[in-house]
Every structure is written in structure tokens, then in C-alpha cells.
Design a protein around this motif. Structure first.
Motif, PDB file in Angstrom:
ATOM      1  N   SER A   5      -7.942  21.289  10.532  1.00  0.00           N
ATOM      2  CA  SER A   5      -9.231  21.484  10.137  1.00  0.00           C
ATOM      3  C   SER A   5     -10.144  20.511  10.999  1.00  0.00           C
ATOM      4  O   SER A   5      -9.479  19.136  11.212  1.00  0.00           O
ATOM      5  CB  SER A   5      -9.607  21.222   8.611  1.00  0.00           C
ATOM      6  N   CYS A   6     -10.944  20.439  11.654  1.00  0.00           N
ATOM      7  CA  CYS A   6     -11.567  19.725  12.498  1.00  0.00           C
ATOM      8  C   CYS A   6     -13.419  19.353  12.461  1.00  0.00           C
ATOM      9  O   CYS A   6     -14.042  19.537  13.479  1.00  0.00           O
ATOM     10  CB  CYS A   6     -11.498  20.185  14.052  1.00  0.00           C
ATOM     11  N   GLY A   7     -13.681  19.505  11.177  1.00  0.00           N
ATOM     12  CA  GLY A   7     -14.841  19.296  10.886  1.00  0.00           C
ATOM     13  C   GLY A   7     -15.828  20.614  10.962  1.00  0.00           C
ATOM     14  O   GLY A   7     -15.278  21.489  10.607  1.00  0.00           O
ATOM     15  N   ILE A  28     -19.124  22.605  13.532  1.00  0.00           N
ATOM     16  CA  ILE A  28     -19.667  23.019  14.694  1.00  0.00           C
ATOM     17  C   ILE A  28     -20.839  23.983  14.376  1.00  0.00           C
ATOM     18  O   ILE A  28     -20.925  24.736  13.641  1.00  0.00           O
ATOM     19  CB  ILE A  28     -18.798  23.495  15.674  1.00  0.00           C
ATOM     20  N   THR A  29     -21.997  23.807  15.431  1.00  0.00           N
ATOM     21  CA  THR A  29     -23.060  24.571  15.063  1.00  0.00           C
ATOM     22  C   THR A  29     -22.948  25.772  16.133  1.00  0.00           C
ATOM     23  O   THR A  29     -22.753  25.483  16.978  1.00  0.00           O
ATOM     24  CB  THR A  29     -24.499  23.809  15.576  1.00  0.00           C
ATOM     25  N   VAL A  30     -22.923  26.925  15.596  1.00  0.00           N
ATOM     26  CA  VAL A  30     -23.137  28.131  16.166  1.00  0.00           C
ATOM     27  C   VAL A  30     -24.195  29.176  16.123  1.00  0.00           C
ATOM     28  O   VAL A  30     -24.411  29.592  14.889  1.00  0.00           O
ATOM     29  CB  VAL A  30     -21.587  29.091  16.020  1.00  0.00           C
ATOM     30  N   ASP A  31     -25.010  29.476  16.900  1.00  0.00           N
ATOM     31  CA  ASP A  31     -26.054  30.211  17.127  1.00  0.00           C
ATOM     32  C   ASP A  31     -26.938  29.728  15.766  1.00  0.00           C
ATOM     33  O   ASP A  31     -27.393  30.219  15.029  1.00  0.00           O
ATOM     34  CB  ASP A  31     -25.944  31.758  16.750  1.00  0.00           C
ATOM     35  N   GLY A  32     -27.175  28.451  15.714  1.00  0.00           N
ATOM     36  CA  GLY A  32     -28.149  27.663  14.702  1.00  0.00           C
ATOM     37  C   GLY A  32     -27.479  27.587  13.394  1.00  0.00           C
ATOM     38  O   GLY A  32     -28.020  27.339  12.218  1.00  0.00           O
ATOM     39  N   THR A  33     -26.232  27.993  12.982  1.00  0.00           N
ATOM     40  CA  THR A  33     -25.442  27.996  11.734  1.00  0.00           C
ATOM     41  C   THR A  33     -24.485  27.035  11.905  1.00  0.00           C
ATOM     42  O   THR A  33     -23.409  27.119  12.785  1.00  0.00           O
ATOM     43  CB  THR A  33     -24.788  29.521  11.407  1.00  0.00           C
ATOM     44  N   ILE A  34     -24.421  26.484  11.032  1.00  0.00           N
ATOM     45  CA  ILE A  34     -23.055  25.325  10.810  1.00  0.00           C
ATOM     46  C   ILE A  34     -21.870  26.045  10.496  1.00  0.00           C
ATOM     47  O   ILE A  34     -21.893  26.594   9.268  1.00  0.00           O
ATOM     48  CB  ILE A  34     -23.573  23.853   9.914  1.00  0.00           C
ATOM     49  N   ARG A  35     -20.810  25.860  11.214  1.00  0.00           N
ATOM     50  CA  ARG A  35     -19.786  26.784  10.733  1.00  0.00           C
ATOM     51  C   ARG A  35     -18.472  25.960  10.802  1.00  0.00           C
ATOM     52  O   ARG A  35     -18.317  24.735  11.429  1.00  0.00           O
ATOM     53  CB  ARG A  35     -19.314  27.857  11.897  1.00  0.00           C
ATOM     54  N   PRO A  36     -17.456  25.747   9.714  1.00  0.00           N
ATOM     55  CA  PRO A  36     -16.291  25.219   9.814  1.00  0.00           C
ATOM     56  C   PRO A  36     -15.536  25.249  11.204  1.00  0.00           C
ATOM     57  O   PRO A  36     -15.255  26.338  11.486  1.00  0.00           O
ATOM     58  CB  PRO A  36     -15.468  25.457   8.448  1.00  0.00           C
ATOM     59  N   LEU A  37     -14.972  24.276  11.797  1.00  0.00           N
ATOM     60  CA  LEU A  37     -14.166  24.381  12.885  1.00  0.00           C
ATOM     61  C   LEU A  37     -12.591  24.220  12.603  1.00  0.00           C
ATOM     62  O   LEU A  37     -12.333  23.339  11.983  1.00  0.00           O
ATOM     63  CB  LEU A  37     -14.692  23.220  13.984  1.00  0.00           C
ATOM     64  N   SER A  38     -11.763  25.089  13.348  1.00  0.00           N
ATOM     65  CA  SER A  38     -10.502  25.002  12.918  1.00  0.00           C
ATOM     66  C   SER A  38      -9.612  25.157  14.282  1.00  0.00           C
ATOM     67  O   SER A  38     -10.276  25.632  15.239  1.00  0.00           O
ATOM     68  CB  SER A  38     -10.112  26.133  11.821  1.00  0.00           C
ATOM     69  N   VAL A  39      -8.514  24.588  14.316  1.00  0.00           N
ATOM     70  CA  VAL A  39      -7.614  24.702  15.572  1.00  0.00           C
ATOM     71  C   VAL A  39      -6.519  25.429  15.256  1.00  0.00           C
ATOM     72  O   VAL A  39      -5.670  25.095  14.280  1.00  0.00           O
ATOM     73  CB  VAL A  39      -7.666  23.181  16.178  1.00  0.00           C
ATOM     74  N   PHE A  40      -5.955  26.347  15.927  1.00  0.00           N
ATOM     75  CA  PHE A  40      -4.509  27.088  15.848  1.00  0.00           C
ATOM     76  C   PHE A  40      -3.873  26.444  16.723  1.00  0.00           C
ATOM     77  O   PHE A  40      -4.294  26.100  18.001  1.00  0.00           O
ATOM     78  CB  PHE A  40      -4.913  28.369  16.228  1.00  0.00           C
ATOM     79  N   VAL A  41      -2.746  25.820  16.217  1.00  0.00           N
ATOM     80  CA  VAL A  41      -1.788  25.183  17.068  1.00  0.00           C
ATOM     81  C   VAL A  41      -0.381  25.920  17.113  1.00  0.00           C
ATOM     82  O   VAL A  41       0.034  26.300  16.261  1.00  0.00           O
ATOM     83  CB  VAL A  41      -1.395  23.732  16.645  1.00  0.00           C
ATOM     84  N   VAL A  70     -13.764  29.263  14.131  1.00  0.00           N
ATOM     85  CA  VAL A  70     -15.021  29.092  13.179  1.00  0.00           C
ATOM     86  C   VAL A  70     -14.301  29.630  11.831  1.00  0.00           C
ATOM     87  O   VAL A  70     -14.982  29.813  10.717  1.00  0.00           O
ATOM     88  CB  VAL A  70     -16.227  29.556  13.603  1.00  0.00           C
ATOM     89  N   SER A  71     -12.984  30.207  11.824  1.00  0.00           N
ATOM     90  CA  SER A  71     -12.843  30.660  10.421  1.00  0.00           C
ATOM     91  C   SER A  71     -10.899  30.605  10.665  1.00  0.00           C
ATOM     92  O   SER A  71     -10.423  30.631  11.800  1.00  0.00           O
ATOM     93  CB  SER A  71     -13.265  32.101  10.244  1.00  0.00           C
ATOM     94  N   PHE A 126      -7.575  14.893  22.258  1.00  0.00           N
ATOM     95  CA  PHE A 126      -8.643  15.719  22.690  1.00  0.00           C
ATOM     96  C   PHE A 126      -9.867  15.648  22.230  1.00  0.00           C
ATOM     97  O   PHE A 126     -10.741  15.168  22.693  1.00  0.00           O
ATOM     98  CB  PHE A 126      -8.005  17.326  22.809  1.00  0.00           C
ATOM     99  N   LEU A 127     -10.015  15.798  20.688  1.00  0.00           N
ATOM    100  CA  LEU A 127     -11.414  15.733  20.042  1.00  0.00           C
ATOM    101  C   LEU A 127     -12.097  14.494  19.916  1.00  0.00           C
ATOM    102  O   LEU A 127     -13.286  14.143  20.204  1.00  0.00           O
ATOM    103  CB  LEU A 127     -11.377  16.364  18.731  1.00  0.00           C
TER     104      LEU A 127
END
Length: 315
Positions: free
Chosen positions: A98-100, A102-115, A130-131, A215-216
Motif C-alpha cells: 500500500s502506497c498512500g 493518488i488522484t485519478v481523473d479528479g478522484t482520490i484513489r488508493p495506490l497499490s504496488v504489485f511486486v 488503484v485497486s 523509488f517512491l
């Protein structure tokens, strides 16, 4: 040393011993009270113990209380682990981070990273989403296999996330049916680690931490697309060409020893698109996630099949 000490040592046939007279402690009169308190409240802090002893007349400091509590409380046994190495082409490890937000098309979405990390070479693949839906999870696998040259390992280790495990009772595991279908398509064996045992898949745990710290941290991104582009260049120019701290080799070099031992993936990739039934409203629209989509006029009230990829929606 004093001359008398040396003189006495030379005259003696044994090593001199220093005799230290025992000193009492301000806590000695309250020792039994402390034992009773800890038996009743095993996790009580030193501050609270001090408050209780103050009521009994104790006038000392908290430092000696902390020392006494360390002597009274049983020490927690620390578990030892054996470092495990795998053969080339044998195993990979996968995890979400889980990485906090991010705003996508004006909507705040949870940001995840697949590793995904190849256990032998430590070659890394990451993908930001974003999911953490099943489709994002499967798409991360497909893209990861593609980044490894169209190959996959024989075994992949996971946490007990719902995309992999639907039910578990100790060693009895019920895997997610759709995920088993996916694993059967690519002919790898999924293995769920024991709960709360990050040491069983340390490569993935370390990979998530490495992404966050290297990276982040300290980078700025215009949007999700920019984030993904920068992640691609970071993998190529930094992560997979650095000298790995454990192996003392570059992951890209060890991958050369591993790539011929990986399994080739099917020519037709698994369909990882989201598939949902949706009903057309009287306004000739369907809703999906945070968006609405129009459809031809003649479909009002009908149930259609929606399929969604990373950047396109089909009805």
C-alpha cells in the motif's frame, strides 16, 4: 593497581578475588508488591507501576523500576530462522504494497504496488494500480511473466490474501477457484505461506520496502501514467542493474543463469479483464466504478456484460 594489591597477588598461589559488599535498593521493600502487580497485570507499563508504588510510599525514580521489571518479567523467546536459497527457475514471490493515495481523473484513489521477485536472481517486477481486485492481481502476473521474457517459475509464494486463499484452517487450504484456473493455465504451483510469517517470503517483503524507500521516496509524479513510466525506467536503470546486497551480483546478470530454466507461458495470455453484469438505466447508461457510460437507445432495462481493461471498457 595499588602496590599492596600486586604484592598480595604475587605472594598468593591463586588469583585474587574482589569481594563486593551487597547494597540494598529502595525497591527491596516493594518487591513483593511489584510481583503481585505484574502477576495481575502482566503488560502494565513502568509508569503505571510507579503510580501504584507511590501510593504505598515509594520515593525513588522510575529507572530502577524499569530495571526491576526487566528482571521479573519473563523474557520473550526470539525465534530463529534458517536462510533459504532456491534453485534457478524454481520460485518467485509475490506481494501487494500500500502506497498512500493518488488522484485519478479528479478522484482520490488508493495506490497499490504489485511486486514480483524471482527468488534466485532477485530480478524485480512492479506495477502500480488503484485497486487490489482479482483482475489487477492476475494482470500483474501476466505482465510480470512478460517482463521475464515470456516465462514463469514453477512455484510462486503468497500471503493468505483473498485473491489466492478463500478459506484456511491451519494446513487445510481452500484456494480461490479463479486463481487456480489461472495457475493451471500457466502451469505454476501456488503456495500460501503460514499466517503472519513474512520470513517465509522475505524476497517479496523486502521488495515492497525497497520500492517505497528507493523509488517512491523523494519523487514527484504528475499522474498515474507518469508514475508507471518512471517505475519502468527505475526497474530498467536502477533496481535490476544494482549490485544486490545479499548475492553481491546484479539481478540482471543472475537472470541470465535463470531464464533458460523458467517455464514458457502460453502464446494466448489469460483474459484478465474485469467481467461484470451491468443493468442499463432508463437514462441509457451503465455505472462502473466511478464512471457512467452511455449505450445505444434500444438497451434500456437490459442486463449487459461489461469487460474492462486498464484503459478500455467493452459492453
Amino acid at each position: 593497581l595499588a602496590r599492596d594489591t600486586v604484592r598480595g597477588a604475587l605472594a598468593s598461589d591463586r588469583c585474587p578475588q574482589r569481594i563486593v559488599s551487597p547494597r540494598g535498593s529502595l525497591l527491596d521493600p516493594y518487591h513483593d508488591s511489584i510481583v503481585d502487580i505484574i502477576e495481575k497485570y502482566p503488560k502494565l507499563s513502568a509508569v503505571r507501576v510507579l503510580e501504584k508504588l507511590r501510593a504505598q510510599g515509594y520515593g525513588g525514580q522510575i529507572s530502577i523500576i524499569r530495571k526491576r521489571l526487566a528482571e521479573i518479567r519473563p523474557r520473550r523467546l526470539r525465534e530463529a530462522f534458517i536462510k533459504r536459497e532456491t534453485l534457478p527457475g524454481e520460485e518467485a514471490q509475490v506481494d501487494w504494497g500500500s502506497c498512500g493515495h493518488i488522484t485519478v481523473d479528479g478522484t482520490i484513489r488508493p495506490l497499490s504496488v504489485f511486486v514480483m521477485v524471482l527468488s534466485y536472481s532477485r530480478r524485480l517486477y512492479i506495477e502500480f494500480t488503484v485497486s487490489q481486485e482479482m483482475e489487477d492481481f492476475l494482470r500483474g502476473h501476466v505482465n510480470g511473466f512478460e517482463s521475464f521474457g515470456g516465462c514463469c517459475p514453477k512455484v510462486i509464494l503468497y500471503d493468505n490474501l483473498k485473491s489466492v486463499v478463500t478459506w484456511r484452517q491451519k494446513r487445510l487450504i481452500q484456494y480461490n477457484n479463479r486463481f487456480l484456473e489461472f495457475a493451471g493455465t500457466y502451469l505454476f504451483e501456488p503456495r500460501a505461506c503460514n499466517p503472519c510469517r513474512g520470513n517465509e517470503k522475505p524476497r517479496a517483503e523486502t521488495g515492497v520496502r525497497y520500492v517505497k524507500q528507493n523509488f517512491l521516496a523523494g519523487r514527484e509524479f504528475r499522474d498515474l501514467a507518469d508514475l508507471r513510466v518512471q517505475a519502468f525506467h527505475w526497474l530498467r536503470d536502477v533496481a535490476n542493474v544494482r549490485t544486490h546486497q545479499t548475492t553481491r551480483e546484479r539481478p540482471i546478470d543472475r537472470f541470465e543463469q535463470e531464464k533458460d530454466l523458467l517455464q514458457p507461458v502460453p502464446r494466448s495470455p489469460y483474459d484478465t479483464r474485469i467481467c461484470r453484469p451491468v443493468r442499463v438505466t432508463h437514462q441509457i447508461r451503465v455505472k462502473f466504478q466511478t464512471n457512467t457510460y452511455t449505450v445505444p437507445l434500444g438497451h434500456v432495462g437490459q442486463v449487459l456484460t461489461l469487460k474492462a481493461g486498464p484503459d478500455r471498457v467493452w459492453l
